[in-house]
Design a protein around this motif. Structure first.
Motif, mmCIF file in Angstrom:
data_model
loop_
_atom_site.group_PDB
_atom_site.id
_atom_site.type_symbol
_atom_site.label_atom_id
_atom_site.label_comp_id
_atom_site.label_asym_id
_atom_site.label_seq_id
_atom_site.Cartn_x
_atom_site.Cartn_y
_atom_site.Cartn_z
ATOM 1 N N VAL A 90 0.841 -1.203 0.000
ATOM 2 C CA VAL A 90 0.000 0.000 0.000
ATOM 3 C C VAL A 90 0.874 1.250 0.000
ATOM 4 O O VAL A 90 0.674 2.179 -0.780
ATOM 5 C CB VAL A 90 -0.948 -0.016 1.231
ATOM 6 N N LYS A 91 1.880 1.252 0.883
ATOM 7 C CA LYS A 91 2.772 2.402 1.008
ATOM 8 C C LYS A 91 3.546 2.627 -0.297
ATOM 9 O O LYS A 91 3.696 3.754 -0.768
ATOM 10 C CB LYS A 91 3.733 2.131 2.173
ATOM 11 N N ILE A 92 4.011 1.523 -0.891
ATOM 12 C CA ILE A 92 4.802 1.626 -2.120
ATOM 13 C C ILE A 92 3.943 2.180 -3.264
ATOM 14 O O ILE A 92 4.381 3.046 -4.029
ATOM 15 C CB ILE A 92 5.417 0.255 -2.496
ATOM 16 N N ILE A 93 2.699 1.702 -3.362
ATOM 17 C CA ILE A 93 1.807 2.208 -4.412
ATOM 18 C C ILE A 93 1.572 3.705 -4.217
ATOM 19 O O ILE A 93 1.653 4.494 -5.162
ATOM 20 C CB ILE A 93 0.459 1.440 -4.407
ATOM 21 N N GLN A 94 1.322 4.107 -2.954
ATOM 22 C CA GLN A 94 1.073 5.528 -2.682
ATOM 23 C C GLN A 94 2.298 6.376 -3.003
ATOM 24 O O GLN A 94 2.184 7.454 -3.590
ATOM 25 C CB GLN A 94 0.692 5.715 -1.217
ATOM 26 N N GLU A 95 3.478 5.894 -2.603
ATOM 27 C CA GLU A 95 4.701 6.675 -2.831
ATOM 28 C C GLU A 95 5.029 6.766 -4.320
ATOM 29 O O GLU A 95 5.574 7.753 -4.781
ATOM 30 C CB GLU A 95 5.873 6.043 -2.068
ATOM 31 N N THR A 96 4.699 5.701 -5.067
ATOM 32 C CA THR A 96 5.030 5.708 -6.491
ATOM 33 C C THR A 96 4.023 6.507 -7.305
ATOM 34 O O THR A 96 4.384 7.230 -8.222
ATOM 35 C CB THR A 96 5.082 4.255 -7.039
ATOM 36 N N PHE A 97 2.746 6.364 -6.958
ATOM 37 C CA PHE A 97 1.706 6.943 -7.821
ATOM 38 C C PHE A 97 0.866 8.004 -7.142
ATOM 39 O O PHE A 97 -0.082 8.513 -7.724
ATOM 40 C CB PHE A 97 0.782 5.835 -8.334
ATOM 41 N N GLY A 98 1.197 8.318 -5.892
ATOM 42 C CA GLY A 98 0.452 9.364 -5.192
ATOM 43 C C GLY A 98 -0.656 8.784 -4.320
ATOM 44 O O GLY A 98 -1.133 7.679 -4.546
ATOM 45 N N GLU A 99 -1.044 9.570 -3.318
ATOM 46 C CA GLU A 99 -2.053 9.162 -2.332
ATOM 47 C C GLU A 99 -3.317 8.622 -2.999
ATOM 48 O O GLU A 99 -3.918 7.659 -2.559
ATOM 49 C CB GLU A 99 -2.448 10.375 -1.473
ATOM 50 N N HIS A 100 -3.692 9.297 -4.080
ATOM 51 C CA HIS A 100 -4.973 9.014 -4.722
ATOM 52 C C HIS A 100 -5.021 7.629 -5.374
ATOM 53 O O HIS A 100 -6.083 7.086 -5.642
ATOM 54 C CB HIS A 100 -5.227 10.102 -5.771
ATOM 55 N N SER A 101 -3.844 7.040 -5.614
ATOM 56 C CA SER A 101 -3.786 5.790 -6.389
ATOM 57 C C SER A 101 -4.506 4.631 -5.708
ATOM 58 O O SER A 101 -4.953 3.700 -6.368
ATOM 59 C CB SER A 101 -2.328 5.401 -6.652
ATOM 60 N N LEU A 102 -4.656 4.696 -4.379
ATOM 61 C CA LEU A 102 -5.300 3.578 -3.686
ATOM 62 C C LEU A 102 -6.772 3.438 -4.048
ATOM 63 O O LEU A 102 -7.358 2.378 -3.841
ATOM 64 C CB LEU A 102 -5.159 3.710 -2.165
ATOM 65 N N VAL A 103 -7.365 4.493 -4.592
ATOM 66 C CA VAL A 103 -8.768 4.367 -4.988
ATOM 67 C C VAL A 103 -8.908 3.467 -6.210
ATOM 68 O O VAL A 103 -10.003 3.066 -6.571
ATOM 69 C CB VAL A 103 -9.445 5.732 -5.252
ATOM 70 N N PHE A 104 -7.789 3.144 -6.855
ATOM 71 C CA PHE A 104 -7.818 2.238 -8.006
ATOM 72 C C PHE A 104 -7.236 0.871 -7.656
ATOM 73 O O PHE A 104 -6.711 0.176 -8.508
ATOM 74 C CB PHE A 104 -7.048 2.848 -9.184
ATOM 75 N N THR A 105 -7.274 0.519 -6.393
ATOM 76 C CA THR A 105 -6.639 -0.726 -5.945
ATOM 77 C C THR A 105 -7.671 -1.728 -5.440
ATOM 78 O O THR A 105 -8.601 -1.368 -4.732
ATOM 79 C CB THR A 105 -5.620 -0.415 -4.819
ATOM 80 N N ILE A 106 -7.488 -2.977 -5.830
ATOM 81 C CA ILE A 106 -8.355 -4.070 -5.374
ATOM 82 C C ILE A 106 -7.461 -5.177 -4.832
ATOM 83 O O ILE A 106 -6.398 -5.455 -5.394
ATOM 84 C CB ILE A 106 -9.200 -4.622 -6.543
ATOM 85 N N VAL A 107 -7.876 -5.795 -3.730
ATOM 86 C CA VAL A 107 -7.153 -6.956 -3.193
ATOM 87 C C VAL A 107 -7.825 -8.209 -3.747
ATOM 88 O O VAL A 107 -9.037 -8.379 -3.623
ATOM 89 C CB VAL A 107 -7.207 -6.978 -1.650
ATOM 90 N N LEU A 108 -7.039 -9.051 -4.408
ATOM 91 C CA LEU A 108 -7.607 -10.269 -4.979
ATOM 92 C C LEU A 108 -6.968 -11.490 -4.317
ATOM 93 O O LEU A 108 -5.752 -11.615 -4.260
ATOM 94 C CB LEU A 108 -7.374 -10.301 -6.486
ATOM 95 N N PHE A 109 -7.809 -12.349 -3.795
ATOM 96 C CA PHE A 109 -7.321 -13.578 -3.165
ATOM 97 C C PHE A 109 -7.423 -14.735 -4.142
ATOM 98 O O PHE A 109 -8.475 -14.966 -4.741
ATOM 99 C CB PHE A 109 -8.154 -13.915 -1.915
ATOM 100 N N THR A 110 -6.315 -15.459 -4.310
ATOM 101 C CA THR A 110 -6.352 -16.685 -5.106
ATOM 102 C C THR A 110 -6.688 -17.858 -4.172
ATOM 103 O O THR A 110 -6.788 -17.674 -2.966
ATOM 104 C CB THR A 110 -4.989 -16.937 -5.782
#
Length: 206
Positions: free
Chosen positions: A123-143
């Motif tokens: 989560v932190k890496i996605i935010q740092e790379t793409f900005g705070e807002h990027s988490l709104v485009f994130t989904i957790v998928l369980f296999t």
């Protein structure tokens, strides 16, 4: 910009025509298999052991229900000794393959495996790379959806306040489950995922 191509009220907009999905996760959680399930064909070589098959980003596309879907399979970033900076650089390299956005980030976890500290930093890496807002485009998928048997996902995830539940909450409580043993047969799990993605993106445009 900002215009929509609505044809005759059937609710189709430009975001629905082209979808770009970035898969993130450790080796061995079924990341490549998830990409194959989404695309409906064996596009990515499956990871059968801890030795990461995906050394660099791979990009594959398919037409699904009349739309163009591109899936990026990233290296097993979270099972190596890479620093956060190196991981960020690697993810940025991947993203340059599928500009322009928006991109959907799917964090792949294995339902039967312990949630690790490395995964918690995604989560932190996605935010740092793409900005705070990027988490709104994130989904957790369980296999390993077969692991559920007759339980619901909620029953398998454990107690509120656990590191996994906090992680899911940070990703907007958006979860999905795949059974990758059935990659080409039943496409409902893929249609459901794409519908979740569309709803997520529609909400963001409002």
């Amino acid at each position: 910009s900002g215009h929509q191509t609505n044809q005759g009220g059937c609710g189709h907009s430009e975001i629905e025509d082209d979808l770009r999905i970035v898969l993130l996760g450790k080796t061995g959680v079924g990341k490549s298999a998830t990409g194959n399930t989404i695309l409906g064909r064996v596009a990515f070589k499956a990871e059968t052991c801890q030795e990461s098959v995906t050394k660099e980003c791979r990009r594959e596309s398919s037409d699904i229900n009349g739309r163009h879907v591109t899936v990026i399979d990233t290296p097993g970033l979270f099972d190596t000794e890479l620093s956060n900076e190196e991981i960020q650089r690697e993810i940025s390299n991947c993203i340059s393959m599928i500009l322009p956005g928006p991109h959907v980030f799917i964090i792949v976890l294995n339902l039967g495996q312990r949630f690790t500290q490395e995964e918690a930093t995604t989560v932190k890496i996605i935010q740092e790379t793409f900005g705070e807002h990027s988490l709104v485009f994130t989904i957790v998928l369980f296999t390993r959806g077969d692991y559920l048997k007759d339980k619901t996902l909620d029953q398998c995830l454990g107690k509120p306040g656990s590191s996994l539940m906090n992680f899911i909450e940070a990703c907007g409580n958006r979860c999905h489950v795949f059974n990758n043993n059935n990659q080409t047969g039943d496409r409902t799990q893929v249609s459901d995922l794409l519908e979740k993605i569309d709803n997520m993106m529609e909400r963001e445009k409002q």
